[in-house]
Design a protein around this motif. Structure first.
Motif, PDB file in Angstrom:
ATOM      1  N   UNK A   1      38.377  76.557  58.419  1.00  0.00           N
ATOM      2  CA  UNK A   1      37.066  77.159  58.760  1.00  0.00           C
ATOM      3  C   UNK A   1      36.083  76.067  59.210  1.00  0.00           C
ATOM      4  N   UNK A   2      36.203  74.892  58.589  1.00  0.00           N
ATOM      5  CA  UNK A   2      35.323  73.781  58.993  1.00  0.00           C
ATOM      6  C   UNK A   2      35.614  73.379  60.432  1.00  0.00           C
ATOM      7  N   UNK A   3      36.918  73.366  60.730  1.00  0.00           N
ATOM      8  CA  UNK A   3      37.338  72.998  62.086  1.00  0.00           C
ATOM      9  C   UNK A   3      36.816  74.032  63.084  1.00  0.00           C
ATOM     10  N   UNK A   4      37.008  75.282  62.729  1.00  0.00           N
ATOM     11  CA  UNK A   4      36.647  76.389  63.613  1.00  0.00           C
ATOM     12  C   UNK A   4      35.146  76.443  63.857  1.00  0.00           C
ATOM     13  N   UNK A   5      34.349  76.189  62.824  1.00  0.00           N
ATOM     14  CA  UNK A   5      32.890  76.310  62.957  1.00  0.00           C
ATOM     15  C   UNK A   5      32.251  75.001  63.424  1.00  0.00           C
ATOM     16  N   UNK A   6      33.086  74.000  63.728  1.00  0.00           N
ATOM     17  CA  UNK A   6      32.579  72.697  64.202  1.00  0.00           C
ATOM     18  C   UNK A   6      31.569  72.132  63.201  1.00  0.00           C
ATOM     19  N   UNK A   7      31.907  72.232  61.947  1.00  0.00           N
ATOM     20  CA  UNK A   7      31.023  71.815  60.861  1.00  0.00           C
ATOM     21  C   UNK A   7      30.637  70.346  60.995  1.00  0.00           C
ATOM     22  N   UNK A   8      31.634  69.494  61.267  1.00  0.00           N
ATOM     23  CA  UNK A   8      31.363  68.063  61.365  1.00  0.00           C
ATOM     24  C   UNK A   8      30.419  67.760  62.527  1.00  0.00           C
ATOM     25  N   UNK A   9      30.603  68.432  63.637  1.00  0.00           N
ATOM     26  CA  UNK A   9      29.760  68.209  64.827  1.00  0.00           C
ATOM     27  C   UNK A   9      28.312  68.569  64.522  1.00  0.00           C
ATOM     28  N   UNK A  10      28.106  69.710  63.892  1.00  0.00           N
ATOM     29  CA  UNK A  10      26.740  70.149  63.579  1.00  0.00           C
ATOM     30  C   UNK A  10      26.100  69.233  62.540  1.00  0.00           C
ATOM     31  N   UNK A  11      26.932  68.749  61.600  1.00  0.00           N
ATOM     32  CA  UNK A  11      26.404  67.810  60.603  1.00  0.00           C
ATOM     33  C   UNK A  11      25.914  66.549  61.289  1.00  0.00           C
ATOM     34  N   UNK A  12      26.691  66.111  62.257  1.00  0.00           N
ATOM     35  CA  UNK A  12      26.332  64.899  62.990  1.00  0.00           C
ATOM     36  C   UNK A  12      25.005  65.076  63.720  1.00  0.00           C
ATOM     37  N   UNK A  13      24.789  66.261  64.290  1.00  0.00           N
ATOM     38  CA  UNK A  13      23.528  66.542  64.981  1.00  0.00           C
ATOM     39  C   UNK A  13      22.360  66.460  63.999  1.00  0.00           C
TER      40      UNK A  13
ATOM     41  N   UNK B   1      24.890  73.842  60.381  1.00  0.00           N
ATOM     42  CA  UNK B   1      26.281  73.531  60.045  1.00  0.00           C
ATOM     43  C   UNK B   1      26.786  74.450  58.935  1.00  0.00           C
ATOM     44  N   UNK B   2      25.972  74.596  57.896  1.00  0.00           N
ATOM     45  CA  UNK B   2      26.396  75.409  56.750  1.00  0.00           C
ATOM     46  C   UNK B   2      26.463  76.886  57.122  1.00  0.00           C
ATOM     47  N   UNK B   3      25.548  77.329  57.963  1.00  0.00           N
ATOM     48  CA  UNK B   3      25.541  78.720  58.422  1.00  0.00           C
ATOM     49  C   UNK B   3      26.849  79.028  59.154  1.00  0.00           C
ATOM     50  N   UNK B   4      27.211  78.129  60.089  1.00  0.00           N
ATOM     51  CA  UNK B   4      28.448  78.339  60.843  1.00  0.00           C
ATOM     52  C   UNK B   4      29.651  78.405  59.927  1.00  0.00           C
ATOM     53  N   UNK B   5      29.694  77.506  58.943  1.00  0.00           N
ATOM     54  CA  UNK B   5      30.834  77.467  58.019  1.00  0.00           C
ATOM     55  C   UNK B   5      30.894  78.722  57.159  1.00  0.00           C
ATOM     56  N   UNK B   6      29.749  79.107  56.594  1.00  0.00           N
ATOM     57  CA  UNK B   6      29.732  80.270  55.695  1.00  0.00           C
ATOM     58  C   UNK B   6      30.098  81.552  56.449  1.00  0.00           C
ATOM     59  N   UNK B   7      29.574  81.714  57.663  1.00  0.00           N
ATOM     60  CA  UNK B   7      29.875  82.942  58.416  1.00  0.00           C
ATOM     61  C   UNK B   7      31.349  82.976  58.829  1.00  0.00           C
ATOM     62  N   UNK B   8      31.886  81.830  59.227  1.00  0.00           N
ATOM     63  CA  UNK B   8      33.310  81.793  59.571  1.00  0.00           C
ATOM     64  C   UNK B   8      34.167  82.077  58.335  1.00  0.00           C
ATOM     65  N   UNK B   9      33.776  81.500  57.206  1.00  0.00           N
ATOM     66  CA  UNK B   9      34.510  81.678  55.954  1.00  0.00           C
ATOM     67  C   UNK B   9      34.509  83.137  55.531  1.00  0.00           C
ATOM     68  N   UNK B  10      33.309  83.724  55.516  1.00  0.00           N
ATOM     69  CA  UNK B  10      33.194  85.124  55.082  1.00  0.00           C
ATOM     70  C   UNK B  10      33.927  86.045  56.053  1.00  0.00           C
TER      71      UNK B  10
END
Lengths: 228, 308
Positions: free
Chosen positions: B50-62, B241-250
């Motif tokens: 889910x982290x990969x899918x939501x580009x969590x690392x990229x958004x964190x970097x921003x 970043x967290x929004x993308x991860x949580x929505x993808x996860x849910x």
């Protein structure tokens, strides 16, 4: 002879294949709701807060509710908050001008990284201009407040907001540590302004000291929060 | 027919079977939910995907770039400097570490000290390149800056509430495994009881179909309600970043529920076809019995009245 062969097998109760699963689902849901209702009651209100009216748009820039050319009250009249254009966190709602220090910067509600990159930020833990209490404004010493050190006692600070024009007069300055709580009084019950930035100017790196500039209220509309 | 079992009124048998069928539907849906839990919340790979899918690392970097650039505005370093200091690889490695720590597979934390040292070295290098003097006051200010930025790095890259969640996940894993075992056992007992109470295969399958249908609805309806309510997209998380991860996860968790419901649907179809097969066989057996009876009567009638 096998039992039941004398009687033709009936297709029997086709509606049962729909009815009974539906009943089981309803009963099961009632049981689950019954078991979890104490938790739902406790956290129900929190759950309401946990969801927004619409999905957030992260790519949208924070609104600017300040219009340069609009006319706004600048005397000592009272305006009710319902009729005033009050800012939400992150929004630009005015500008600050200190002529003697060549400061002319946009004013944002909030003092996070985003706001301070774009202008001067108003700490949301204090009050807005016109509220009759302490207004705390922050700016970076390498950008919008890099000349704040030139402001001196008697100089005017003009704050133009979406709901009124304010003037403050500088009463003093002080260099103190950021952790020195005697450097600012956020509980004063009269309108006053505190500007602060990192100190010394032109230094590289972070220093523990801050320059505080204090100003008293001169003019501007008072905000009324009462709902009588 | 088992002659040792006392005869039960048909109505009582039906009621008991219905009750067992209802319990079976509860146990089956509980089993499915626990399996979904094993595949989602208790699965490290699910979170990584889910982290990969939501580009969590990229958004964190921003977010990091913006926060550190703000520190730059307060300390005389421009945005380009901080962007060059924080690499995507470092962020990804530290994130991987955090996920492993969440699931108890490592005790190593975000390398804050390493980041601080790296940043301090880069800051010194930068001011020397700008021809500035690195006196005691300056180096002290740079250390303070590096320390503050390291704190921002740790709070941004670190998974929220990790120290609270890790022990909870372990407890949940234990409870889930016990629950799985219990659900399987109860399910098996209920199925056996339904079989014992109903000698007719078609009758047994009928109650199994009721249970399967009930379990399917118990998974399908809540999943569809969540999916179509739009609640997932409206969750009040204002960190991109967290929004993308949580929505993808849910969202994927709901999909797993729908897959479980689909599995029950397939099972339902299989059981239904089996029941229909038995029904056809019963019809054929009945027809054969009728034919056999008719022939016996014919022979009996033809033998009547014939003198020896």
């Amino acid at each position: 002879m096998k039992r039941g062969l004398s009687k033709k097998p009936g297709k029997g109760g086709r509606a049962g294949f729909i009815l009974f699963p539906a009943v089981f689902f309803l009963l099961g849901s009632l049981i689950v709701l019954g078991v979890t209702s104490p938790f739902l009651q406790t956290f129900g209100n929190v759950l309401d807060i946990a969801f927004l009216q619409e999905s957030p748009d992260f790519d949208k820039e924070a609104a600017n509710i300040y219009r340069h050319d609009a006319s706004r009250p600048d005397g000592n009249e009272v305006i009710h908050v319902d009729s005033a254009d009050m800012p939400a966190e992150g929004e630009q709602f005015g500008k600050i001008v200190i002529g003697s220090a060549q400061i002319d910067a946009p004013l944002f509600y909030g003092d996070g990284a985003k706001e301070l990159r774009r202008g001067v930020g108003c700490y949301t833990g204090t009050y807005l201009p016109g509220a009759g209490r302490t207004v705390l404004l922050a700016g970076h010493n390498h950008t919008f407040f890099k000349t704040l050190g030139q402001a001196k006692e008697g100089d005017q600070v003009q704050i133009s907001t979406s709901y009124g024009e304010y003037v403050y007069e500088i009463t003093g300055t002080r260099v103190a540590y950021a952790t020195d709580t005697t450097a600012y009084d956020l509980t004063r019950e009269e309108e006053n302004l505190i500007l602060y930035t990192c100190y010394p100017f032109g230094s590289v790196g972070l220093t523990p000291e801050r320059l505080f500039v204090y100003a008293k209220y001169v003019s501007g509309p008072r905000l009324d929060w009462d709902y009588d | 027919m088992d002659q040792s079992r006392p005869a039960q009124p048909e109505t009582a048998r039906k009621r008991i079977s219905l009750l067992l069928s209802f319990l079976l539907s509860l146990f089956a849906s509980m089993l499915a939910l626990l399996l979904v839990l094993q595949c989602t919340l208790l699965n490290e790979g699910f979170l990584r995907a889910r982290m990969q899918e939501s580009q969590y690392a990229t958004h964190l970097l921003e977010t990091l770039d913006m926060e550190l650039a703000s520190y730059g505005d307060a300390s005389g370093f421009d945005e380009a400097f901080f962007t060059s200091v924080v690499s995507p690889e470092r962020v990804q490695n530290d994130l991987n570490q955090e996920v492993a720590r969440l699931y108890g597979n490592t005790s190593a934390q975000v390398d804050t000290a390493g980041f601080e040292t790296h940043l301090y070295d880069k800051l010194l290098e930068n001011i020397r390149a700008r021809g500035l003097e690195a006196d005691e006051q300056t180096t002290s200010a740079l250390q303070y800056l590096a320390q503050s930025c390291a704190g921002v790095y740790e709070s941004t890259v670190g998974l929220p509430l990790l120290s609270t969640l890790t022990p909870l996940l372990h407890k949940l894993q234990t409870v889930s495994l016990i629950g799985l075992g219990a659900a399987l056992l109860l399910l098996a007992i209920t199925v056996v009881l339904i079989m014992r109470i109903n000698p007719s295969r078609r009758r047994r399958l009928r109650y199994l179909l009721y249970a399967d249908g009930g379990a399917m609805l118990m998974l399908l309806v809540p999943a569809l309600v969540i999916l179509f309510s739009g609640k997932i997209e409206r969750v009040g998380i204002l960190n991109k970043a967290l929004y993308g991860l949580v929505t993808a996860y849910a969202g994927h968790t709901v999909l797993y529920l729908l897959a479980a419901a689909a599995a029950f649907a397939l099972l339902w179809i299989g059981l239904f076809l089996l029941r229909r097969h038995y029904f056809k066989k019963a019809i054929e057996a009945h027809e054969r019995h009728k034919e056999h009876k008719r022939r016996r009567e014919e022979v009996h009638r033809s033998l009547q009245g014939k003198p020896f």
